[in-house]
Design a protein around this motif. Structure first.
Motif, PDB file in Angstrom:
ATOM      1  N   ARG A   1      21.122 -28.824  11.903  1.00  0.00           N
ATOM      2  CA  ARG A   1      20.337 -30.126  12.257  1.00  0.00           C
ATOM      3  C   ARG A   1      19.461 -29.981  13.002  1.00  0.00           C
ATOM      4  NH1 ARG A   1      21.011 -34.443  15.668  1.00  0.00           N
ATOM      5  NH2 ARG A   1      20.359 -36.395  14.886  1.00  0.00           N
ATOM      6  N   ARG A   2      19.327 -29.055  14.195  1.00  0.00           N
ATOM      7  CA  ARG A   2      18.455 -28.806  15.091  1.00  0.00           C
ATOM      8  C   ARG A   2      18.138 -27.169  15.238  1.00  0.00           C
ATOM      9  NH1 ARG A   2      16.876 -32.303  19.209  1.00  0.00           N
ATOM     10  NH2 ARG A   2      18.596 -33.693  18.424  1.00  0.00           N
ATOM     11  N   ILE A   3      16.870 -27.167  15.637  1.00  0.00           N
ATOM     12  CA  ILE A   3      16.659 -25.610  15.971  1.00  0.00           C
ATOM     13  C   ILE A   3      15.796 -25.613  17.433  1.00  0.00           C
ATOM     14  CG2 ILE A   3      16.336 -24.745  13.730  1.00  0.00           C
ATOM     15  CD1 ILE A   3      13.132 -25.243  13.990  1.00  0.00           C
ATOM     16  N   LEU A   4      16.141 -24.614  18.080  1.00  0.00           N
ATOM     17  CA  LEU A   4      15.530 -24.526  19.487  1.00  0.00           C
ATOM     18  C   LEU A   4      14.053 -25.070  19.669  1.00  0.00           C
ATOM     19  CD1 LEU A   4      16.447 -23.239  22.154  1.00  0.00           C
ATOM     20  CD2 LEU A   4      15.316 -21.114  21.494  1.00  0.00           C
ATOM     21  N   GLY A   5      14.087 -25.970  20.535  1.00  0.00           N
ATOM     22  CA  GLY A   5      12.640 -26.244  20.918  1.00  0.00           C
ATOM     23  C   GLY A   5      11.864 -27.080  20.026  1.00  0.00           C
ATOM     24  N   THR A   6      12.940 -27.840  18.897  1.00  0.00           N
ATOM     25  CA  THR A   6      12.104 -28.742  18.092  1.00  0.00           C
ATOM     26  C   THR A   6      13.156 -29.929  17.695  1.00  0.00           C
ATOM     27  OG1 THR A   6      11.227 -27.010  16.865  1.00  0.00           O
ATOM     28  CG2 THR A   6      11.557 -28.878  15.765  1.00  0.00           C
ATOM     29  N   PRO A   7      12.697 -31.263  17.724  1.00  0.00           N
ATOM     30  CA  PRO A   7      13.588 -32.173  17.282  1.00  0.00           C
ATOM     31  C   PRO A   7      14.349 -32.239  16.050  1.00  0.00           C
ATOM     32  CG  PRO A   7      11.378 -33.105  17.836  1.00  0.00           C
ATOM     33  CD  PRO A   7      11.146 -31.616  17.689  1.00  0.00           C
ATOM     34  N   ALA A   8      15.564 -32.826  15.867  1.00  0.00           N
ATOM     35  CA  ALA A   8      16.444 -32.804  14.871  1.00  0.00           C
ATOM     36  C   ALA A   8      15.520 -33.162  13.677  1.00  0.00           C
ATOM     37  CB  ALA A   8      17.584 -33.636  15.177  1.00  0.00           C
ATOM     38  N   ARG A   9      15.989 -32.403  12.439  1.00  0.00           N
ATOM     39  CA  ARG A   9      15.224 -32.374  11.214  1.00  0.00           C
ATOM     40  C   ARG A   9      15.178 -34.130  10.734  1.00  0.00           C
ATOM     41  NH1 ARG A   9      18.189 -28.189   8.205  1.00  0.00           N
ATOM     42  NH2 ARG A   9      16.726 -28.990   6.584  1.00  0.00           N
ATOM     43  N   ILE A  10      14.106 -34.245  10.369  1.00  0.00           N
ATOM     44  CA  ILE A  10      13.823 -35.676   9.793  1.00  0.00           C
ATOM     45  C   ILE A  10      14.221 -35.901   8.566  1.00  0.00           C
ATOM     46  CG2 ILE A  10      11.901 -36.069  11.504  1.00  0.00           C
ATOM     47  CD1 ILE A  10       9.882 -35.444   9.505  1.00  0.00           C
ATOM     48  N   THR A  11      14.668 -34.934   7.671  1.00  0.00           N
ATOM     49  CA  THR A  11      15.364 -35.023   6.583  1.00  0.00           C
ATOM     50  C   THR A  11      16.667 -34.343   6.442  1.00  0.00           C
ATOM     51  OG1 THR A  11      14.050 -33.299   5.458  1.00  0.00           O
ATOM     52  CG2 THR A  11      13.253 -35.679   5.109  1.00  0.00           C
ATOM     53  N   PRO A  12      17.523 -35.021   6.029  1.00  0.00           N
ATOM     54  CA  PRO A  12      18.858 -34.000   5.835  1.00  0.00           C
ATOM     55  C   PRO A  12      18.793 -32.789   4.948  1.00  0.00           C
ATOM     56  CG  PRO A  12      19.374 -36.036   5.433  1.00  0.00           C
ATOM     57  CD  PRO A  12      18.046 -36.075   5.139  1.00  0.00           C
ATOM     58  N   VAL A  13      19.577 -31.588   5.202  1.00  0.00           N
ATOM     59  CA  VAL A  13      19.497 -30.795   4.229  1.00  0.00           C
ATOM     60  C   VAL A  13      19.783 -31.140   2.883  1.00  0.00           C
ATOM     61  CG1 VAL A  13      20.719 -28.558   3.563  1.00  0.00           C
ATOM     62  CG2 VAL A  13      20.528 -29.180   5.905  1.00  0.00           C
ATOM     63  N   GLY A  14      18.995 -30.785   1.693  1.00  0.00           N
ATOM     64  CA  GLY A  14      19.031 -31.189   0.239  1.00  0.00           C
ATOM     65  C   GLY A  14      20.274 -30.722  -0.472  1.00  0.00           C
ATOM     66  N   ILE A  15      20.671 -29.711  -0.026  1.00  0.00           N
ATOM     67  CA  ILE A  15      21.889 -28.780  -0.643  1.00  0.00           C
ATOM     68  C   ILE A  15      23.125 -28.738   0.062  1.00  0.00           C
ATOM     69  CG2 ILE A  15      22.744 -26.801  -2.209  1.00  0.00           C
ATOM     70  CD1 ILE A  15      19.750 -26.327  -2.527  1.00  0.00           C
ATOM     71  N   ALA A  16      24.249 -29.534   0.129  1.00  0.00           N
ATOM     72  CA  ALA A  16      25.460 -29.266   0.535  1.00  0.00           C
ATOM     73  C   ALA A  16      26.002 -27.948   0.750  1.00  0.00           C
ATOM     74  CB  ALA A  16      26.784 -30.257   0.328  1.00  0.00           C
ATOM     75  N   TRP A  17      26.322 -27.306   1.956  1.00  0.00           N
ATOM     76  CA  TRP A  17      26.747 -25.753   1.979  1.00  0.00           C
ATOM     77  C   TRP A  17      27.868 -25.476   0.821  1.00  0.00           C
ATOM     78  CZ3 TRP A  17      24.371 -22.145   4.346  1.00  0.00           C
ATOM     79  CH2 TRP A  17      25.041 -20.621   4.236  1.00  0.00           C
ATOM     80  N   GLY A  18      28.725 -26.511   0.722  1.00  0.00           N
ATOM     81  CA  GLY A  18      29.784 -26.303  -0.275  1.00  0.00           C
ATOM     82  C   GLY A  18      29.217 -26.470  -1.771  1.00  0.00           C
ATOM     83  N   GLU A  19      28.059 -26.751  -1.962  1.00  0.00           N
ATOM     84  CA  GLU A  19      27.501 -26.938  -3.319  1.00  0.00           C
ATOM     85  C   GLU A  19      26.734 -25.728  -3.648  1.00  0.00           C
ATOM     86  OE1 GLU A  19      28.333 -29.328  -5.442  1.00  0.00           O
ATOM     87  OE2 GLU A  19      29.674 -30.207  -3.872  1.00  0.00           O
ATOM     88  N   LEU A  20      26.568 -24.760  -2.865  1.00  0.00           N
ATOM     89  CA  LEU A  20      25.822 -23.636  -3.232  1.00  0.00           C
ATOM     90  C   LEU A  20      26.350 -22.617  -4.351  1.00  0.00           C
ATOM     91  CD1 LEU A  20      24.548 -22.551   0.550  1.00  0.00           C
ATOM     92  CD2 LEU A  20      23.212 -23.258  -1.384  1.00  0.00           C
ATOM     93  N   PRO A  21      25.702 -22.112  -4.993  1.00  0.00           N
ATOM     94  CA  PRO A  21      26.487 -20.987  -6.108  1.00  0.00           C
ATOM     95  C   PRO A  21      26.770 -20.060  -5.276  1.00  0.00           C
ATOM     96  CG  PRO A  21      24.019 -20.879  -6.214  1.00  0.00           C
ATOM     97  CD  PRO A  21      24.286 -22.083  -5.288  1.00  0.00           C
ATOM     98  N   ARG A  22      27.484 -18.938  -5.857  1.00  0.00           N
ATOM     99  CA  ARG A  22      27.946 -17.788  -5.237  1.00  0.00           C
ATOM    100  C   ARG A  22      26.516 -17.050  -5.230  1.00  0.00           C
ATOM    101  NH1 ARG A  22      28.257 -12.781  -6.896  1.00  0.00           N
ATOM    102  NH2 ARG A  22      27.462 -13.188  -8.883  1.00  0.00           N
ATOM    103  N   LEU A  23      26.513 -16.860  -3.941  1.00  0.00           N
ATOM    104  CA  LEU A  23      25.067 -16.101  -3.420  1.00  0.00           C
ATOM    105  C   LEU A  23      25.084 -14.601  -3.490  1.00  0.00           C
ATOM    106  CD1 LEU A  23      24.288 -18.373  -0.002  1.00  0.00           C
ATOM    107  CD2 LEU A  23      23.273 -18.578  -2.554  1.00  0.00           C
ATOM    108  N   ASP A  24      24.079 -13.994  -4.116  1.00  0.00           N
ATOM    109  CA  ASP A  24      24.092 -12.634  -4.564  1.00  0.00           C
ATOM    110  C   ASP A  24      23.035 -12.056  -3.441  1.00  0.00           C
ATOM    111  OD1 ASP A  24      25.536 -12.406  -7.000  1.00  0.00           O
ATOM    112  OD2 ASP A  24      23.804 -13.821  -7.525  1.00  0.00           O
TER     113      ASP A  24
END
Length: 352
Positions: free
Chosen positions: A127-150
């Protein structure tokens, strides 16, 4: 500062052809691509990559000017459109081995489906990275919805592209493709298959080629590691020749034309269009929307998908301005509107 040429046979005329379109009959072809490097290869690198910079890093005078007149964030007026930022999460499309598809999670994080592989680029789910305000849009793909990554590709080590909390969620055996000098960072975190490449080098995974190409940028993660690792973009090539270019983070310059000639027939360019204001401060390291369109033309890419905007507030331009400007620039260039894949965060597009 000096720039590394792609080839020792590069000519002065090539260097002067920075702003020429890609398909010029007078431009000689490049030699065949180098043989792929072994996966997970242990390599030694120079202590610094400062000689790869295409512009000097800001000095004391630039910092003083920025302190006087620079703006780090947009004002109230520039932030008023945050609720209007395009955000349309949807299930990822089903794809076949011969299908190319991209899904935008936000910022520079994509799921690229190519050659039967699912490749994650610059993954940042925090949600937040060092030195930057929190993201202004949520992540568009839930982690659990990712396909099997290669595989995972990383463009450089800045915090908005290399996010330790996100990477800690990945299995440690997943193949990682990283810039020269960055493998040690991953190995300290027990990743077991890290392939680090220099510019113009490539490696192969299950028939898909991963080539690391130059960018107009830099690297830094701590107070003492400025340009100790390389930075760049990636060209992914499927066995049938389909190509996707992931630019990472870059300013505009001569490398795009050379990449386009070295890797002809790019089907889709994932191009950064945000974090560009004030221009005098950020021009050398971040494309503005018009430059992103120009770079796409230099590449000879058939389509462009904008990224690196509307997720984190990293600079002073209004949050919706990059999208508005890139649409205008695309139209002014006389390009087909269907070839501008200006996706909402969370959306996907399939290359038919």
């Amino acid at each position: 500062m000096t720039q590394q040429s792609e080839s020792t046979t590069s000519t002065v005329s090539e260097q002067q052809a920075v702003h020429e379109p890609v398909s010029r009959p007078l431009l000689r072809p490049y030699p065949p691509l180098a043989a792929p490097r072994p996966l997970g290869e242990l390599r030694l690198w120079p202590r610094s990559f400062m000689d790869r910079l295409t512009a000097p890093l800001p000095g004391l005078k630039a910092f003083a000017r920025f302190a006087r007149e620079g703006a780090v964030r947009p004002g109230t007026e520039g932030l008023k459109d945050v609720p209007l930022l395009p955000y349309e999460p949807a299930p990822l499309p089903r794809v076949g081995v011969r299908t190319v598809a991209v899904s935008w999670a936000g910022h520079a994080s994509w799921v690229v489906r190519i050659g039967g592989l699912s490749v994650l680029t610059d993954p940042v789910w925090s949600r937040r990275i060092l030195g930057t305000p929190a993201r202004i849009t949520p992540v568009g793909i839930a982690w659990g919805e990712l396909p099997r990554l290669d595989a995972v590709v990383v463009s450089h080590n800045h915090y908005d592209h290399l996010d330790a909390p996100t990477l800690s969620r990945l299995p440690r055996h997943i193949p990682v493709f990283a810039p020269a000098g960055l493998a040690a960072w991953f190995r300290r975190r027990r990743f077991s298959c890290v392939t680090e490449l220099d510019w113009w080098e490539g490696a192969e995974l299950d028939g898909v080629r991963f080539d690391f190409v130059p960018a107009h940028h830099w690297s830094k993660r701590t107070l003492t590691d400025t340009c100790r690792s390389l930075w760049g973009g990636w060209v992914l090539t499927a066995p049938d020749g389909q190509r996707v270019y992931f630019a990472g983070d870059t300013g505009y310059g001569h490398w795009f034309e050379r990449i386009g000639r070295r890797y002809p027939g790019i089907d889709l360019a994932l191009m950064p269009i945000g974090a560009y204001d004030p221009r005098w401060w950020l021009r050398d390291v971040h494309c503005d929307p018009e430059e992103a369109v120009r770079a796409t033309l230099d590449l000879g890419a058939r389509r462009m998908a904008p990224m690196h905007w509307g997720t984190f507030v990293l600079s002073a331009e209004p949050v919706l301005e990059p999208l508005t400007r890139v649409r205008v620039a695309w139209e002014k260039a006389g390009l087909d509107r269907e070839d501008l894949w200006d996706l909402p965060v969370g959306a996907s597009r399939v290359l038919e």
